[in-house]
Design an enzyme around this catalytic site. Structure first.
Site, mmCIF file in Angstrom:
data_model
loop_
_atom_site.group_PDB
_atom_site.id
_atom_site.type_symbol
_atom_site.label_atom_id
_atom_site.label_comp_id
_atom_site.label_asym_id
_atom_site.label_seq_id
_atom_site.Cartn_x
_atom_site.Cartn_y
_atom_site.Cartn_z
ATOM 1 N N LYS A 49 1.109 -5.322 -8.392
ATOM 2 C CA LYS A 49 -0.915 -5.464 -9.426
ATOM 3 C C LYS A 49 -0.454 -4.681 -10.500
ATOM 4 O O LYS A 49 0.490 -3.567 -10.382
ATOM 5 C CB LYS A 49 -1.480 -4.773 -8.342
ATOM 6 N N MET A 104 0.112 7.326 -0.293
ATOM 7 C CA MET A 104 -0.720 6.518 -0.803
ATOM 8 C C MET A 104 -1.747 7.327 -0.969
ATOM 9 O O MET A 104 -3.250 6.702 -0.826
ATOM 10 C CB MET A 104 -1.191 4.612 -0.316
ATOM 11 N N ASP A 134 7.574 -6.113 -6.056
ATOM 12 C CA ASP A 134 6.625 -5.610 -6.481
ATOM 13 C C ASP A 134 6.012 -3.926 -7.469
ATOM 14 O O ASP A 134 7.500 -4.403 -7.670
ATOM 15 C CB ASP A 134 6.192 -4.041 -5.096
#
Ligand code: SAH
Length: 464
Positions: free
Chosen positions: A268, A381, A246
């Protein structure tokens, strides 16, 4: 290149005796070393002072006699009196290799520091120049070698003729042995005595397919510091053919993998094609289906907000072997950074890891109640929506005075801390540092060490 004054070798003592002359601590230390072997160990001293009773040795409490060296492979002298002198003379006369404890000039041989996974042995010697260095090197090697590796080596030995029969060319044999000695499954089975079955299955697989089965390890990389990786994670990174990681896993951790391993970032990031979860699942199944060993490296712990569940389901469906290696989850790194006891007697009877992202009203109401009853919340998060979440928790009944603490980049050198109250956080006046963050909410937070934390307080705005 320097030259050695000693010659490292493995010396056969099977069926012979190791004689230790002396009855004190020094003799005991050499005895501990000697009993790692199958030699029969004999202790001789008129003064037995140390406790040898629990050890599989013969203790002769009498003076040394030259005939004690009959059939002796080695002699250790750990006696500074007449017995010791007599033993030295006898050993030299008979040509039995001699070690005089702590007197290097009188020694025929030295004993290296040993990492033992019998039959595998690693011996570390500095020829007596730097025993401390030898010990440090030994500790590093200890950490690198899994405990069951010895049994795996024995398995490899016992399979030799089967391998000769089933696998023809040298490269195929090498691939099989590599696979065998690096397989965590075989190692785990071997350490409980079940290794033979696993090894045989692996051999059949190689015979039929010309290679091993692929495998996916879901590995927790921890919060980002290289030394917060587990030893197992480090080992498997060294064994993987491909590392799929990741974005949150720092380069330095990914770099701990094998030099020639392929690296695929599925996270990402700007300038990167980012993979959907379905694409990641497909990728893992394809790579392992090609017979490759895949390290699926995730930040923190793979089972905590890591979408490991979906990946495991895909692997199971495809019949691909997998194993999970835990890691230090961000909330625990944040607790360590700030010495915050997330459970605390009489204050916090539990600890909840929850996601702030996407939490609905029912969930927030529930967490507000939990925080109110003393549990510590660790919100993942949640940095960009921290103020909003704090406000909603208050709306659902959490006290505005509840302590909160935030760690950005937990477990890393560039961490930043914030501390204050839920009410302060709800005003939304803070510009956080860059990086992922854990938000703690609960009474136990106040017991942590938040020295140096930026203060989160309700801002007062002056109207001009
Ligand atoms: N599996 C991970 C969590 C991944 S979800 C774990 O167990 O830690 C991503 C979230 O984890 C981030 O939004 C942040 O809340 C948290 N996180 C990951 N690394 C972090 C770090 N070094 N410091 C603080 N929070 C971190």
């Amino acid at each position: 290149m320097g030259q050695l004054n000693t010659f490292p070798l493995s010396y056969r003592i099977e069926g012979k005796r190791i004689v230790i002359v002396g009855g004190g601590e020094e003799a005991l230390n050499k005895t501990r070393l000697a009993i790692k072997t199958t030699a029969s160990v004999v202790i001789i001293s008129s003064k037995i002072e140390a406790d040898f009773s629990a050890l599989p040795v013969t203790v002769l409490a009498r003076p040394f006699a030259a005939s004690d060296l009959d059939g002796a492979a080695l002699v250790f002298v750990a006696d500074h009196g007449a017995d010791g002198e007599a033993a030295k003379v006898a050993a030299r006369a008979r040509g039995v290799p001699l070690n005089v404890v702590d007197v290097p000039s009188e020694c025929d041989f030295y004993t290296p520091s040993i990492v033992e996974r019998a039959p595998l042995t690693v011996a570390i010697s500095t020829e007596g120049d730097a025993p401390v260095l030898a010990r440090l090197v030994r500790a590093r090697i200890e950490a690198l070698l899994p405990p069951g590796l010895g049994q795996v080596a024995r398995l490899a030995g016992s399979l030799r003729s089967r391998v000769e029969n089933l696998l023809q060319d040298g490269a195929a044999k090498r691939r099989f042995y590599e696979d065998l000695v690096t397989s965590p499954t075989v190692e785990a089975a071997a350490s409980t005595g079940d290794g033979a079955k696993e090894a045989e299955a692996m051999l059949q697989e190689h015979a039929v397919r010309g290679g091993g089965a692929g495998m996916v390890w879901l590995i927790g990389a921890g919060p980002g510091a290289e030394d917060l990786l587990t030893l197992r994670a480090q080992r498997l990174l060294q064994e993987a053919d491909v590392i799929v990681h990741d974005q949150l896993v720092p380069d330095a951790v990914v770099e701990m993998g094998r030099r020639d391993a392929e690296r695929i970032c599925v996270g990402k990031a700007k300038g990167h094609h980012s993979f959907s979860q379905a694409q990641i699942n497909t990728l893992l199944v394809r790579l392992a289906g090609e017979g490759r060993k895949v390290a699926r490296l995730k930040s923190g712990d793979p089972m905590v907000f890591g979408r490991a569940g979906e990946e495991i389901a895909a692997l199971r469906k495809a019949g691909i072997g997998y194993a999970v290696v835990p890691g230090v989850s961000a909330a625990l790194a944040a607790a360590a950074d700030t010495a915050t006891p997330v459970t605390l007697r009489k204050v916090s009877s539990g600890f909840v890891m929850a996601t702030a992202h996407g939490a609905d009203d029912a969930e927030l109401a529930h967490w507000a109640a939990l925080a109110g009853s003393g549990l510590t919340l660790a919100l993942y998060m949640g940095k960009s929506i921290a103020a909003e979440v704090a406000g909603r928790l208050i709306d659902f009944g959490a006290g505005a005075k509840l302590p909160i603490g935030i760690v950005v980049n937990a477990g890393r050198v560039d961490k930043t801390l914030y501390a204050g109250t839920l009410g302060g956080l709800a005003t939304g006046a803070i510009a956080f540092a860059d990086g992922p963050a854990i938000i703690f909410v609960g009474e136990a937070v106040a017991a942590g060490d938040w020295a140096g934390a930026a203060e989160i307080a309700a801002q007062e705005f002056k109207v001009a």
